[in-house]
Design a protein around this motif. Sequence first.
Motif, PDB file in Angstrom:
ATOM      1  N   ASP A 142      44.507  18.175  84.032  1.00 24.78           N
ATOM      2  CA  ASP A 142      43.913  17.446  82.679  1.00 24.78           C
ATOM      3  C   ASP A 142      44.074  17.914  81.513  1.00 24.78           C
ATOM      4  N   ARG A 143      44.598  19.351  81.520  1.00 26.83           N
ATOM      5  CA  ARG A 143      44.548  19.896  79.801  1.00 26.83           C
ATOM      6  C   ARG A 143      45.965  20.225  79.813  1.00 26.83           C
ATOM      7  N   ASP A 190      46.590   6.424  84.902  1.00 27.48           N
ATOM      8  CA  ASP A 190      47.104   6.258  83.307  1.00 27.48           C
ATOM      9  C   ASP A 190      47.974   5.145  83.422  1.00 27.48           C
ATOM     10  N   ARG A 223      47.946  11.274  76.346  1.00 25.63           N
ATOM     11  CA  ARG A 223      46.565  11.103  76.706  1.00 25.63           C
ATOM     12  C   ARG A 223      45.985  10.299  75.108  1.00 25.63           C
ATOM     13  N   ASP A 235      42.471   7.419  74.547  1.00 27.01           N
ATOM     14  CA  ASP A 235      41.255   6.914  75.109  1.00 27.01           C
ATOM     15  C   ASP A 235      41.494   5.503  74.855  1.00 27.01           C
ATOM     16  N   ALA A 266      43.808  10.801  71.526  1.00 30.62           N
ATOM     17  CA  ALA A 266      43.069  11.482  72.771  1.00 30.62           C
ATOM     18  C   ALA A 266      42.233  12.706  72.357  1.00 30.62           C
ATOM     19  N   ALA A 291      40.142  17.176  76.860  1.00 30.69           N
ATOM     20  CA  ALA A 291      39.702  17.247  78.523  1.00 30.69           C
ATOM     21  C   ALA A 291      38.224  17.856  78.410  1.00 30.69           C
ATOM     22  N   ARG A 347      39.917  10.750  80.359  1.00 28.54           N
ATOM     23  CA  ARG A 347      40.320  12.042  80.393  1.00 28.54           C
ATOM     24  C   ARG A 347      39.827  13.145  81.445  1.00 28.54           C
TER      25      ARG A 347
END
Length: 425
Positions: free
Chosen positions: A79-80, A134, A199, A201, A207, A210, A351
């Motif tokens: 995620d990061r 995604d 990433r 939202d 983004a 995370a 995220r």
Amino acid sequence: MTQPADATGRVLPAKASVVLAMLLLVYIFNFLDRMMLSILATPIQADLGLSDSQMGLLGGLAFAVLYSTLAVPLSAVADRTSRSMVITIALVFWSAFTALCGVAQNFMQIFLARVGVGIGEAGGVAPSYAIIGDYFPPRRRATALAIYSLGIPIGSAVGVMGGGWIASTIDWRVAFFVMGGLGILIAPAFKLLVKDVPRVDSAETPAQPALSITAVFLILAKKPSFWFMAFGAAFSSMLGYGIGFWKPSFLIRSFELDLWGAALFSGGVLLIGGVTGMLAGGTLADRLGGDRKWYPRLPAIAFIIGAPIYAAGVMTDSLTLAFLLFLIPQGLNYVWFGPVLTAVQHLVEPRARATASAIFLLINNLIGLGGGIYALGVISDLYAPVYGDESLRISILTALPLYFVAGILMLLASRSIARDWIEEK
């Protein structure tokens, strides 16, 4: 040339269909390497002198403990950083340890190799769920996740039939070398074709960082539907993994099939029943999903209907009837993947999807994969002095009521799923 975009106009770095196809291919190898051990159990036991309990450890706990627990931190890393890179590294790692299973000379060596397979596969599934989340909009997500989850029946069937053919014509060790080597070969193509989505939202909002594992866990802790679905899936997986692993040995012992015959039977049931059920679950969830209750309700109905049909298949002495009966619950017991995995994606913000999926998989796999295969092996050993070669048949029948427990938990999840759901903007 213009870059592909989703239904909202968001620019994607690759075609969603290509990404889904590559994720499916990797997932096929995930389950191929994982479930090939089931068809190789008989020659491995004969060669290394292992009991059913020891084989249960190899198929279950040796793999599941680190596979389940490491999936959470690895998914947080995904995620990061880069979800596609984490999956690529994981693919190479688990494939290498699959090949190492072929050089094992005793229980401890093959046990450690299986631990390595579990460590590698910990980085594969949850990040894949997040990538699908995604690339695909909510109205298509259950179907996309169901297509991805076809890796389970296809990979299991290819592992069983491919491993069975190689073992019956050459040697069980060669099966591990071949399948592990093929997994390593596809890793570069996967990384080339699967790109992470930037990433964001929403279309307008940059983004955000995370969320931590603790933060995601605290969000899920307040959502009853997550826990009912997670434990419902876990109890169903105890039987799904358990029966799937021991079915070839059951067929060899109770129906006196040879290794190749058991591979064809098991592979056929997995392909026909599993693929049908997986696609039906995803398609129905997308069509009925306007009422969120159907996401857990569909699996509940499938579990409750499937259990007695499974029992009839286990008890019959007719091989043809057993095949036909096994097809139905095999399909019904795969219905849950599309609906439930989609629901889990919608209990958190985008995220946090990989981390939430990993927490779900931790519960599902630690109980289901870790407990089911081992438990059926132990029960079989306990029954062996009384039932002899029929001990696996009685072991499976003893465990089947768990499907009713899974169905009840899914029905309980349907009561709070709408309240727990996070709608995408």
